[in-house]
Enzyme design. Structure first.
Site, PDB file in Angstrom:
ATOM      1  N   HIS A  22      97.104  96.013  87.628  1.00  0.00           N
ATOM      2  CA  HIS A  22      97.642  95.021  87.153  1.00  0.00           C
ATOM      3  C   HIS A  22      98.865  95.547  86.284  1.00  0.00           C
ATOM      4  CE1 HIS A  22      92.745  94.216  86.752  1.00  0.00           C
ATOM      5  NE2 HIS A  22      93.078  95.346  87.302  1.00  0.00           N
ATOM      6  N   ASP A 123      95.282  88.847  80.919  1.00  0.00           N
ATOM      7  CA  ASP A 123      94.616  89.450  82.482  1.00  0.00           C
ATOM      8  C   ASP A 123      93.448  88.556  81.702  1.00  0.00           C
ATOM      9  OD1 ASP A 123      93.287  90.960  83.980  1.00  0.00           O
ATOM     10  OD2 ASP A 123      94.581  92.216  84.268  1.00  0.00           O
ATOM     11  N   THR A 145      94.169  89.444  88.237  1.00  0.00           N
ATOM     12  CA  THR A 145      95.517  89.793  89.473  1.00  0.00           C
ATOM     13  C   THR A 145      94.592  90.275  91.393  1.00  0.00           C
ATOM     14  OG1 THR A 145      94.468  92.212  88.708  1.00  0.00           O
ATOM     15  CG2 THR A 145      96.711  91.334  87.265  1.00  0.00           C
ATOM     16  N   HIS A 378      92.771 101.556 101.212  1.00  0.00           N
ATOM     17  CA  HIS A 378      92.082 100.725 100.915  1.00  0.00           C
ATOM     18  C   HIS A 378      91.192  98.827  99.979  1.00  0.00           C
ATOM     19  CE1 HIS A 378      94.083 100.516  97.526  1.00  0.00           C
ATOM     20  NE2 HIS A 378      93.439 100.120  96.256  1.00  0.00           N
ATOM     21  N   GLU A 386     101.041  93.522  99.549  1.00  0.00           N
ATOM     22  CA  GLU A 386     102.260  93.939  99.284  1.00  0.00           C
ATOM     23  C   GLU A 386     102.900  94.572 101.482  1.00  0.00           C
ATOM     24  OE1 GLU A 386     102.711  98.022  97.453  1.00  0.00           O
ATOM     25  OE2 GLU A 386     102.488  96.379  94.942  1.00  0.00           O
TER      26      GLU A 386
HETATM   27  N1  UDP Z   1     101.289 102.274  94.723  1.00  0.00           N
HETATM   28  C1  UDP Z   1     102.190 102.962  94.849  1.00  0.00           C
HETATM   29  N2  UDP Z   1     102.091 104.493  95.688  1.00  0.00           N
HETATM   30  C2  UDP Z   1     101.452 104.987  95.971  1.00  0.00           C
HETATM   31  C3  UDP Z   1      99.619 104.590  96.160  1.00  0.00           C
HETATM   32  C4  UDP Z   1      99.947 102.904  95.559  1.00  0.00           C
HETATM   33  O1  UDP Z   1     103.241 102.765  94.061  1.00  0.00           O
HETATM   34  O2  UDP Z   1     101.005 105.775  96.120  1.00  0.00           O
HETATM   35  C5  UDP Z   1     100.593 101.281  94.047  1.00  0.00           C
HETATM   36  C6  UDP Z   1     101.044 100.134  95.531  1.00  0.00           C
HETATM   37  O3  UDP Z   1     102.226  99.798  95.736  1.00  0.00           O
HETATM   38  C7  UDP Z   1     100.152  98.868  94.576  1.00  0.00           C
HETATM   39  C8  UDP Z   1      99.397  99.537  93.383  1.00  0.00           C
HETATM   40  O4  UDP Z   1      99.854 100.574  93.232  1.00  0.00           O
HETATM   41  O5  UDP Z   1     101.046  98.278  93.730  1.00  0.00           O
HETATM   42  C9  UDP Z   1      98.035  99.514  93.839  1.00  0.00           C
HETATM   43  O6  UDP Z   1      97.326  98.526  93.771  1.00  0.00           O
HETATM   44  P1  UDP Z   1      96.021  98.341  93.840  1.00  0.00           P
HETATM   45  O7  UDP Z   1      96.392  96.383  94.080  1.00  0.00           O
HETATM   46  O8  UDP Z   1      96.526  98.149  95.871  1.00  0.00           O
HETATM   47  O9  UDP Z   1      94.915  99.222  94.208  1.00  0.00           O
HETATM   48  P2  UDP Z   1      94.588  99.726  92.879  1.00  0.00           P
HETATM   49  O10 UDP Z   1      94.557 100.767  92.706  1.00  0.00           O
HETATM   50  O11 UDP Z   1      93.615  99.117  91.781  1.00  0.00           O
HETATM   51  O12 UDP Z   1      92.674  99.611  93.812  1.00  0.00           O
END
Ligand code: UDP
Length: 480
Positions: A22, A123, A145, A378, A386
């Site tokens: 978020h 949010d 988000t 996941h 991304e």
């Molecule tokens: N991310 C990162 N490095 C890592 C793992 C995740 O920068 O080693 C970032 C990724 O680029 C994304 C965010 O953490 O922007 C994870 O958000 P996402 O919505 O995919 O999953 P959540 O963590 O909310 O389950």
């Protein structure tokens, strides 16, 4: 003295749910609004703000952004609280009970200042912010988000209940088609519905909160989604019947890059990291020495946890596939604790030969690195976007919430990945990794095409670019 027709600089307060995904997307929006010369206050929880300052240079970088400032507020939880996926309900309850009155006080003091808030972008999972904004007559826009497809499925939970689809019976066939979510009649099966739909009772707190927050968000004056028209057009048409003003401005990380390239202001810098963990850049050096498209990137985001059994099944599957891999193993990935237990020597040896393990990676940079040819994810929405933007095909192993539906869309609708939902055995991992990395050429082609569409949307004149312009103008209109 202010001239009678002098325009006031709009001041936007941005308030994300205190969670990594978020913060990432809402911070990009904050920077975009600064580029439009707005004043922006970004509201973090004390806890996350301390982590951000420890893990990134964000504090000094944003000093270069005129008009930007951080503010912090308590999330109401004790410092030692794990703030993990298992406790998400605790967090949301605490925000409602403890943070809401503090937020109200904060807004009142802004109202009395010489830089009052023109508009709140909060949010959409924290609709208590709408109560406060309404009381103080401050316009508020909800930012969700998650993907449009998950948002729409959350919105349709009452329809699912009415149709008798929820709650599932004990012996429910998870392949059974779900036909009561408009626009998704030929897409969804039970197993693709958001994870909280698997709750045994309709009174389940997660199901209740997501449902009520989603339905409540119609009270905001508009909706922002981090997605793009070419990806989710049909679902967006459904959403717009209820949220006529919906701005799709994604993928935000790339829209910001485009806008920065356009900008003549050299002082503006993309704060590339907003990580709550320290990024380990040694993985970029490692990637630099690998052949193009040869590496599978593996990451389960910031919340997902795996059991030790699942960890080992993934590890065996990766090693047996013979593929090079870069794997993010967060300190709390295994059962929410640091303990991985004994790892068989054959896995460690193979990892030394063709793997790289880090605790946290600079993910956007990893995904656009020439050596990366696939992503085992996941299916968190930021990670999905991304990957889409980078044209990297995915294997999806959804953990919870919106991820079940994202993975279905990736695999079945956009067809830029393979959905591994609810399976976790070494044979499946090996098979899907081989298919994605070596066999399924069409998958790679479709991922490249989708990436082109994403790039067009954020380019000058593209839908996300133009929607951002519209959002900026609409907020400017509020300050007249
Ligand atoms: N991310 C990162 N490095 C890592 C793992 C995740 O920068 O080693 C970032 C990724 O680029 C994304 C965010 O953490 O922007 C994870 O958000 P996402 O919505 O995919 O999953 P959540 O963590 O909310 O389950």
């Amino acid at each position: 003295m202010e001239q009678p027709h002098q325009k006031k600089v709009p001041h936007v307060l941005i308030f994300p749910l205190p969670a990594q995904g978020h913060i990432n997307s809402m911070l990009k929006l904050a920077q975009l609004l600064c580029l439009a010369e707005f004043h922006v206050t970004f509201l973090n929880s004390h806890h996350n703000h301390d982590r951000l300052l420890k893990c990134t240079d964000l504090g000094s970088e944003v000093a270069h952004w005129p008009g930007f400032r951080f503010a912090t507020i308590s999330d109401g939880l004790p410092p030692e609280h794990p703030r993990s996926a298992d406790f998400l309900i605790d967090c949301i309850d605490s925000l409602k009970a403890n943070t809401k009155p503090l937020f109200r006080e904060m807004l009142i003091s802004y109202c009395r200042s010489d830089d009052p808030i023109t508009c709140i972008i909060a949010d959409g999972i924290m609709t208590f912010t709408i109560d406060v904004a309404d009381e103080l007559a401050i316009p508020i826009i909800a930012f969700r988000t998650i993907s449009a497809c998950s948002f729409w499925s959350y919105f349709c939970i009452p329809k699912l209940i009415q149709a008798g689809e929820l709650p599932f019976k004990d012996d429910a066939d998870m392949e059974h088609a779900i036909t009561c979510v408009p626009g998704m009649e030929n897409v969804l099966r039970r197993c693709d519905l958001p994870s909280f739909c698997r709750a045994k009772q309709l009174t389940d707190p997660f199901l209740q909160i997501v449902q009520s927050e989603t339905l409540n968000s119609v009270r905001a004056s508009a909706l922002i989604l981090n997605t793009f028209e070419d990806l989710e057009g049909p679902t967006l048409s459904q959403i717009r019947a209820h949220f006529p003003t919906t701005y799709t401005i994604g993928p935000l990380h790339s829209l910001l890059k485009t806008r920065l390239t356009d900008s003549t202001e050299s002082t503006h810098k993309d704060s590339s990291s907003s990580s709550l963990w320290k990024e380990d850049r040694t993985c970029i050096t490692w990637l630099d020495s690998q052949p193009s498209d040869s590496v599978l990137y593996v990451s389960f985001g910031s919340f997902a946890v795996v059991t030790r059994f699942e960890l080992l099944e993934f590890w065996h599957g990766l090693v047996n596939s013979q593929t090079r891999f870069l794997w993010v193993i967060r300190p709390d990935l295994v059962n929410g604790k640091g303990d991985m237990g004994h790892i068989p020597s054959e896995l460690l040896e193979a990892t030394n030969e063709r793997g790289c393990l880090v605790e946290w990676a600079p993910q956007q940079e990893v995904l656009t690195h020439h050596a990366v040819g696939g992503f085992l994810t996941h299916s968190g929405w930021n990670s999905t976007l991304e990957s889409v933007f980078a044209g990297v095909p995915m294997i999806c192993w959804p953990f919870f919430a919106d991820q079940q539906i994202n993975s279905r869309f990736v695999g079945h609708v956009w067809r830029v990945g393979l959905d591994m939902k609810d399976r976790c055995d070494r044979r499946t991992v090996e098979m899907l990794v081989r298919e994605m990395m070596y066999e399924n050429v069409e998958l790679r082609k479709r991922a490249a095409k989708m990436a082109d569409l994403a790039k067009k949307c954020v380019s000058r004149g593209g839908s996300s670019y133009m929607n951002m312009e519209r959002l900026i103008e609409d907020i400017r209109g509020m300050s007249l």
